[in-house]
Structure formats: structure tokens, C-alpha cells
Enzyme design. Sequence first.
Site, short mmCIF file in Angstrom:
data_model
loop_
_atom_site.label_atom_id
_atom_site.label_comp_id
_atom_site.label_asym_id
_atom_site.label_seq_id
_atom_site.Cartn_x
_atom_site.Cartn_y
_atom_site.Cartn_z
N SER A 137 0.87 -1.18 0.00
CA SER A 137 0.00 0.00 0.00
C SER A 137 0.90 1.23 0.00
O SER A 137 2.04 1.16 0.48
CB SER A 137 -0.86 0.00 1.28
OG SER A 137 -1.49 1.26 1.46
N TYR A 150 -2.40 -1.66 10.36
CA TYR A 150 -2.51 -1.83 8.90
C TYR A 150 -1.25 -1.32 8.20
O TYR A 150 -0.63 -2.03 7.41
CB TYR A 150 -3.75 -1.08 8.38
CG TYR A 150 -3.89 -1.15 6.88
CD1 TYR A 150 -4.45 -2.27 6.26
CD2 TYR A 150 -3.44 -0.11 6.06
CE1 TYR A 150 -4.57 -2.34 4.88
CE2 TYR A 150 -3.55 -0.18 4.68
CZ TYR A 150 -4.11 -1.29 4.10
OH TYR A 150 -4.21 -1.37 2.73
N1 LIG Z 1 -8.69 0.11 -1.46
C1 LIG Z 1 -7.59 0.76 -1.14
O1 LIG Z 1 -7.61 1.98 -1.00
C2 LIG Z 1 -6.30 0.02 -0.96
C3 LIG Z 1 -5.12 0.75 -0.90
C4 LIG Z 1 -3.92 0.08 -0.72
C5 LIG Z 1 -3.90 -1.29 -0.60
N2 LIG Z 1 -5.07 -2.00 -0.66
C6 LIG Z 1 -5.00 -3.44 -0.48
O2 LIG Z 1 -5.68 -4.09 -1.53
C7 LIG Z 1 -6.16 -5.35 -1.07
C8 LIG Z 1 -7.62 -5.50 -1.46
O3 LIG Z 1 -8.38 -4.53 -0.74
P1 LIG Z 1 -9.70 -3.88 -1.34
O4 LIG Z 1 -9.55 -2.42 -1.23
O5 LIG Z 1 -10.05 -4.50 -2.62
O6 LIG Z 1 -10.76 -4.28 -0.18
P2 LIG Z 1 -12.01 -5.27 -0.18
O7 LIG Z 1 -12.96 -4.91 -1.26
O8 LIG Z 1 -12.48 -5.25 1.23
O9 LIG Z 1 -11.37 -6.68 -0.54
C9 LIG Z 1 -10.65 -7.42 0.40
C10 LIG Z 1 -10.58 -8.85 -0.10
O10 LIG Z 1 -9.78 -9.60 0.84
C11 LIG Z 1 -10.48 -10.77 1.18
N3 LIG Z 1 -10.12 -11.18 2.54
C12 LIG Z 1 -10.17 -10.48 3.68
N4 LIG Z 1 -9.80 -11.23 4.72
C13 LIG Z 1 -9.50 -12.46 4.21
C14 LIG Z 1 -9.08 -13.69 4.77
N5 LIG Z 1 -8.89 -13.85 6.10
N6 LIG Z 1 -8.87 -14.74 3.93
C15 LIG Z 1 -9.08 -14.61 2.60
N7 LIG Z 1 -9.46 -13.49 2.01
C16 LIG Z 1 -9.70 -12.42 2.81
C17 LIG Z 1 -11.96 -10.42 1.04
O11 LIG Z 1 -12.69 -11.60 0.75
P3 LIG Z 1 -13.65 -12.38 1.80
O12 LIG Z 1 -14.28 -11.35 2.68
O13 LIG Z 1 -14.61 -13.10 0.90
O14 LIG Z 1 -12.72 -13.30 2.53
C18 LIG Z 1 -11.93 -9.52 -0.17
O15 LIG Z 1 -12.00 -10.27 -1.36
C19 LIG Z 1 -5.90 -5.38 0.43
O16 LIG Z 1 -4.72 -6.10 0.70
C20 LIG Z 1 -5.70 -3.92 0.77
O17 LIG Z 1 -4.90 -3.74 1.91
C21 LIG Z 1 -6.27 -1.38 -0.84
#
Ligand SMILES: NC(=O)c1ccc[n+]([C@@H]2O[C@H](COP(=O)([O-])OP(=O)(O)OC[C@H]3O[C@@H](n4cnc5c(N)ncnc54)[C@H](OP(=O)(O)O)[C@@H]3O)[C@@H](O)[C@H]2O)c1
Length: 246
Positions: A137, A150
Site C-alpha cells: 500500500s 494496517y
Molecule cells: N482500497 C484501497 O484503497 C487500498 C489501498 C492500498 C492497498 N489496498 C489493499 O488491496 C487489497 C484488497 O483490498 P480492497 O480495497 O479491494 O478491499 P475489499 O474490497 O475489502 O477486498 C478485500 C478482499 O480480501 C479478502 N479477505 C479479507 N480477509 C480475508 C481472509 N482472512 N482470507 C481470505 N481473504 C480475505 C476479502 O474476501 P472475503 O471477505 O470473501 O474473505 C476480499 O476479497 C488489500 O490487501 C488492501 O490492503 C487497498
Amino acid sequence: MDTTSSTVFISGATSGLGLALAQRLQAAGSTVVIGGRRQDRLDALAAEHGFGTVVIDVADAESVHAAGADVVARYPALDTVVTMSGIMRNEDLRSPDHTADALETVQTNLVGTIHLIDAFLPHLLTRPAATLITVSSGLAFVPLAATPTYNATKAAVHSYTQALRQQLVGSSVEVLELAPPAVQTDLMSGADFGGMPLDAFTDEVMALLDAGAAPEILVQNVQPLRWAERDGTHQQILEAMASREH
Ligand SMILES: NC(=O)c1ccc[n+]([C@@H]2O[C@H](COP(=O)([O-])OP(=O)(O)OC[C@H]3O[C@@H](n4cnc5c(N)ncnc54)[C@H](OP(=O)(O)O)[C@@H]3O)[C@@H](O)[C@H]2O)c1
């Protein structure tokens, strides 16, 4: 990686960045398998898009190793893994009540990444060419005050990825790190924290992958955070992000 002909597993693709990337890679011609804890989401997405699916809880080593064995058995051509699963929680460090959130965040974001690499790397090393993409991130580089654990897990993923890449020099596995900026997803239960639109983010990521960007996949919006320390803007950005929360 060749986005048009890879066989890709994305852990954490039931929503958000993982799902968007899954759709783009599939549209480009790759075979895509998605993972997550929510069976109902996996079933619905399989029906809608034709993805392969596997239930996986990255916080649970047994679940990750079972899912890994299952995916490799069903998709022996697997050559790309994206460790996208992650959670993000606000924590008030003045109260010990935050400890449970902190531990869950470490277990999912950092230990989960380690489990995934352990489960899939032996297979990837058997492929003539393979790609492992970790997900950190912008907050790995300048912390958001409201989400201390985080940020720390993402800084750890960044460091772990660098060491992994160095260990794999000379192997068939390329190690990339996707470091997203704020993007509009469900990550903080859909809270608006000024993120960029998901489509625009995914457009840029696909263009960077197709251009062979390495070793970090950095869209324009994350550049100020990624290079803040070098640019002497770290403290200024940290304070500006903290003040936006209030
Ligand atoms: N959105 C942002 O601004 C941003 C910025 C920087 C980095 N990121 C990173 O991008 C990644 C995806 O985030 P997102 O923004 O797309 O959020 P999101 O829509 O909440 O997606 C998170 C995903 O992770 C899965 N997940 C969570 N806990 C899990 C577990 N214990 N086992 C397996 N899967 C799990 C969820 O699936 P289930 O609930 O079905 O398990 C979901 O598919 C994350 O690593 C996040 O830190 C996001």
C-alpha cells in the site's frame, strides 16, 4: 507476466481490487481463479463471470495449504499468484481495546501473505516462467495515523517482498509488489477516504503490467507516498493525512 495467457490465482478477489483485476485479466485472455472466505460471493461470481473459485481463509495456515493444493491440482498450468487478501481497521492506541483488531490485521495481512507464498511458491518454481505479486500500500511508505497496524503490516509486506525477490534471483519466478494508493472499494466498509475510482486504478495497473513495469507496480496517485522519504515530504504528508481524518 503476459496478461493475455497466464493462469492466475488471486486470493481476496470476492470484491474490490482483486475482483476488478480478476475481471480485467480474464477479459485480456488469462484463466483466473479467485479466492476468499465468502462462499456465496464465490458462487455468484463463478456463475456471473466463469471464474474458477476456492474458499480460503489466509489467516488459517491449514485453509491456505488446502486451497493451494486444490488450485494446483485443478490448474496445473498455474503460473501467477496475487496475494490480495487484506483488512484495514481504525485503531485508537490510547485504549488497549484495539489489540484484537491489531492481531487480526497482522494475521491476515502479514501472516496471510507468508502462508500464501509458502503454499504456492514450490509450484511456481516448477514453472518455466512465473509471477508472484504481493500487495502492499502507499501507507507502507507514509503511515495513516488512524490505522497503525494496517500501515505496519504493509511496510512489512514491502520488506518481505524485497527479501523474497532477492532470494529468487536466478529462478523462474518474478516477484512484483503492487502498492495501491487509496482506491474506492469495500476495504473500510465502503467509507469514503478520498480514493480514486476503481476502474481508473485497474486501467493503470493493467497498462503497467502490460508494459512490464517492475519490480513495483505504482500508479500515478501513489507516487507521492512511495517517494516521500526520498523527496523530504514524509512528515508533511503524514500530518496532512492525519488532519484529513478529523
Ligand atoms: N482500497 C484501497 O484503497 C487500498 C489501498 C492500498 C492497498 N489496498 C489493499 O488491496 C487489497 C484488497 O483490498 P480492497 O480495497 O479491494 O478491499 P475489499 O474490497 O475489502 O477486498 C478485500 C478482499 O480480501 C479478502 N479477505 C479479507 N480477509 C480475508 C481472509 N482472512 N482470507 C481470505 N481473504 C480475505 C476479502 O474476501 P472475503 O471477505 O470473501 O474473505 C476480499 O476479497 C488489500 O490487501 C488492501 O490492503 C487497498
